[in-house]
Design an enzyme around this catalytic site. Structure first.
Site, PDB file in Angstrom:
ATOM      1  N   ASN A 142       0.853  -1.189   0.000  1.00 42.05           N
ATOM      2  CA  ASN A 142       0.000   0.000   0.000  1.00 42.05           C
ATOM      3  C   ASN A 142       0.889   1.239   0.000  1.00 42.05           C
ATOM      4  OD1 ASN A 142      -1.843   2.046   0.405  1.00 42.05           O
ATOM      5  ND2 ASN A 142      -2.920   1.029   2.077  1.00 42.05           N
ATOM      6  N   ASN A 147      -6.260   6.396  -1.150  1.00 37.51           N
ATOM      7  CA  ASN A 147      -7.203   5.753  -2.082  1.00 37.51           C
ATOM      8  C   ASN A 147      -7.683   4.395  -1.574  1.00 37.51           C
ATOM      9  OD1 ASN A 147      -5.117   3.907  -2.668  1.00 37.51           O
ATOM     10  ND2 ASN A 147      -4.429   5.061  -4.453  1.00 37.51           N
ATOM     11  N   ASP A 148      -7.496   4.110  -0.287  1.00 35.29           N
ATOM     12  CA  ASP A 148      -7.925   2.819   0.254  1.00 35.29           C
ATOM     13  C   ASP A 148      -9.431   2.609   0.096  1.00 35.29           C
ATOM     14  OD1 ASP A 148      -5.334   2.373   0.943  1.00 35.29           O
ATOM     15  OD2 ASP A 148      -5.611   2.620   3.104  1.00 35.29           O
ATOM     16  N   GLY A 167      -6.041  -2.726   0.541  1.00 35.06           N
ATOM     17  CA  GLY A 167      -5.480  -1.407   0.278  1.00 35.06           C
ATOM     18  C   GLY A 167      -4.217  -1.368  -0.543  1.00 35.06           C
ATOM     19  N   ASP A 169      -1.873  -1.101  -3.724  1.00 35.82           N
ATOM     20  CA  ASP A 169      -2.156  -0.273  -4.900  1.00 35.82           C
ATOM     21  C   ASP A 169      -0.930  -0.149  -5.796  1.00 35.82           C
ATOM     22  OD1 ASP A 169      -0.532   1.492  -3.467  1.00 35.82           O
ATOM     23  OD2 ASP A 169      -2.217   2.688  -2.741  1.00 35.82           O
ATOM     24  N   ASP A 334      -6.893 -14.225 -19.328  1.00 36.44           N
ATOM     25  CA  ASP A 334      -7.516 -15.099 -18.340  1.00 36.44           C
ATOM     26  C   ASP A 334      -8.408 -16.138 -19.018  1.00 36.44           C
ATOM     27  OD1 ASP A 334      -8.161 -15.637 -15.507  1.00 36.44           O
ATOM     28  OD2 ASP A 334     -10.166 -14.979 -16.090  1.00 36.44           O
ATOM     29  N   GLU A 363      -4.091 -18.321 -20.263  1.00 37.16           N
ATOM     30  CA  GLU A 363      -4.253 -19.299 -19.190  1.00 37.16           C
ATOM     31  C   GLU A 363      -4.856 -20.568 -19.796  1.00 37.16           C
ATOM     32  OE1 GLU A 363      -6.213 -19.667 -14.731  1.00 37.16           O
ATOM     33  OE2 GLU A 363      -7.260 -18.500 -16.264  1.00 37.16           O
TER      34      GLU A 363
END
Length: 621
Positions: A142, A147-148, A167, A169, A334, A363
């Site tokens: 973090n 910006n949490d 949190g 980032d 993905d 994947e």
């Protein structure tokens, strides 16, 4: 891939997916992509425009080198799709697109064409010279507590809950780039960073609610640009995780779909059967194939219909936009087989047309090489299918590694598993372009599997860093982090110690690691830094010998260098007869072990290897 706990997601009734009117004033709510570039290989650009009644408007524009080719009205009058032709003569600049209603009412939108980055089309993607580091941003570090929690985003900070947002980032990632560079990392793969505005379990961001915006809790688009710039300064390649099989139920278009077939809809909720084998099985019933591809991955993840040409164009352009905008070096897709196969083939072709040397890894979660190899670009498939996917993920080798170092050698077990897995390499079109790994964010931590055994850690990572392919490690392996799949994804994906202010210790520094963790870190660092400067490991020929007495021996060789790797997976010391390896040893008289930093003479014709020990010998004359 990740899913959200179904017990905390409201049931999604399909009446929710009906085409409804968006309660807004007459204005453009969305226009995507919001800008583009001149000088692209493909001169076609399709814009998605969304706003109340926009389908009743007629677009016009006047800009040198840009022409309006077609207008597509769809069943929902709140959408309009327009095709532009951007000629090679077009210059960067801004121009107006005017949308006019029959009654004379006008909406004017200012559109911009930008200059491309210098040598953008010649960018070089990740390859077998790289070691890739995978991290989950919310659980890594973090760097900006402001910006949490963000107004307008459904889920707020809750680090006390294993499935909450903790949190981490982009600022936190940037803060640790020097750490990654020192470790020897040359490529960075972050799990998705795009907005995921689901109410619960959004930390993994595999349920995307906005394809053009980085989640504000990660720092937004500007922070991602900064990450790209800082990676380039350290010669670390940046790989973006993309998800096209499904979006989030919270995606803005789910409240007002452009077309009924934008997502796969069913009379009642239908989950994918997750039977990937049905796509390759010549005997599979169509109903089973359809449920695999058209069923939803999860109740909160609507399945996108990539046979819809407007949607597929949107997704293709979105990928190109991110490569150009963020100066990407690669893409990880993905759940690749879950997507429409033909649509993804067009996607890969479009990307490689714009960026011939970009690398894309999909994947491909299968247990055997035959199924995985099917998805690699230019594979010699009986049905003629070409995925245009350059790189695949070697899950067969992953499953072999999970067991190989825990077993004594028998006919099929122990390090024989590694030998057997690699013996299927005849199936692959490009042996150097295969992603290899011992763990990732969806698997159990390998150190839990190995029960924290440091010597097995060294054996496994010696193999991972010296065999063929592109090695990928998962954040925390360098400090022996553990996590059990049986505890649930959130509990398995624990925070990196030291990534948060106030953490009891900081494992990003030697002072914050215990002796065992520092031994693991230093071992891996030595291995990665050595690998970085040895092309023989990147693309040299691999020659391996049938394991005997728990010892697996193989060589990597090119015109300049030969390296001999020895893995003794047993408890007992072994004495190897070098005559068995004369084909590769030839007139070499000694070897320098880069791990022990000792020179070893071959004059006796024997090589002694301690139990649970690996050797990497640079052969000398």
């Amino acid at each position: 891939m990740s899913t959200v706990n179904k017990s905390i997601i409201p049931i999604l009734f399909f009446s929710f997916l009906s085409l409804t009117s968006f309660a807004a004033k007459s204005k453009i709510e969305k226009l995507e992509p919001g800008f583009w570039w001149v000088g692209m290989e493909n001169p076609n650009l399709q814009l998605l425009i969304y706003g109340e009644g926009i389908g009743s408007y007629q677009p016009t524009l006047h800009y040198p080198g840009v022409s309006l080719k077609a207008v597509h009205n769809v069943e929902n009058n709140n959408y309009l799709f327009i095709d532009l032709w951007i000629d090679k003569s077009a210059k960067a600049g801004q121009f107006e697109i005017t949308f006019t209603k029959p009654n004379g009412k006008e909406i004017v939108y200012q559109y911009e064409l930008k200059e491309r980055r210098e040598n953008s089309a010649k960018r070089q993607g990740f390859d077998s010279s790289d070691v890739m580091y995978l991290l989950m941003p919310d659980r890594f570090a973090n760097g900006n507590s402001e910006n949490d929690s963000v107004e307008g985003m459904a889920e707020k900070l809750n680090r006390d809950h294993y499935d909450g947002r903790h949190g981490g980032d982009i600022a936190g990632i940037i803060n640790q780039l020097d750490y990654l560079e020192d470790l020897g990392i040359t490529a960075l793969w972050s799990t998705p960073l795009l907005e995921d505005n689901e109410e619960r379990g959004s930390y993994h961001t595999y349920a995307i609610s906005d394809y053009y915006n980085i989640d504000a809790r990660y720092g937004g688009n500007e922070a991602y640009l900064k990450l790209s710039e800082e990676c380039k300064k350290r010669e670390i390649k940046l790989i973006k995780d993309m998800v096209f099989n499904h979006c989030a139920s919270a995606h803005w278009w789910m409240k007002d779909l452009p077309q009924k077939d934008w997502v796969h809809q069913h009379d009642e909720y239908t989950n994918s059967n997750h039977r990937k084998s049905t796509l390759l099985d010549p005997h599979a019933a169509q109903v089973d194939k359809t449920q695999f591809t058209d069923g939803w991955f999860d109740i909160s993840m609507p399945d996108l219909n990539q046979q819809n040409e407007l949607l597929m164009t949107y997704l293709i352009q979105n990928s190109i936009w991110w490569v150009e905008y963020a100066n990407l070096d690669g893409i990880r897709m993905d759940t690749h087989p879950y997507n429409d196969a033909q649509g993804m083939s067009k996607w890969g072709e479009a990307l490689l047309t714009e960026y011939p040397h970009l690398n894309i890894v999909g994947e491909t979660w299968y247990k055997n090489a035959a199924d995985i190899a099917y998805w690699q670009k230019d594979a010699l498939n009986a049905d003629g299918y070409n995925s245009n996917l350059p790189c695949v993920m070697d899950f067969q080798l992953f499953f072999a590694m999970e067991k190989a170092f825990l077993e004594a050698q028998e006919w099929e077990n122990g390090v024989v598993r590694l030998y057997k897995s690699l013996s299927a390499d005849y199936l692959y079109k490009d042996l150097n372009n295969i992603l290899i790994f011992s763990e990732n964010h969806d698997t159990q931590r390998i150190m839990s599997t190995l029960k924290g055994d440091l010597e097995k850690f060294k054996l496994m990572n010696t193999f991972l860093m010296t065999t063929r392919g592109i090695p990928q490690i998962y954040a925390g392996i360098e400090i022996l982090m553990e996590g059990k799949k049986s505890d649930g994804d959130g509990k398995m994906r624990i925070d990196f110690p030291g990534g948060w202010e106030g953490d009891e210790r900081n494992a990003f520094s030697a002072e914050g690691r215990n002796d065992k963790e520092n031994e693991a870190f230093n071992f891996l660092r030595k291995l990665l830094q050595w690998r970085k400067i040895n092309p023989v490991i990147h693309n040299g020929k691999l020659t391996h010998y049938i394991p005997e007495n728990d010892v697996y021996v193989y060589f990597r060789s090119n015109k300049e260098k030969t390296v001999m790797v020895v893995l003794n997976n047993g408890e007992a010391k072994q004495e190897l007869s070098l005559g068995r390896f004369s084909e590769k040893i030839k007139d070499f008289t000694k070897g320098y072990d880069i791990l022990s930093e000792q020179s070893i003479s071959f004059s006796t014709g024997k090589l002694e290897v301690k139990g649970n020990t690996s050797m990497i010998l640079e052969l000398k004359k």
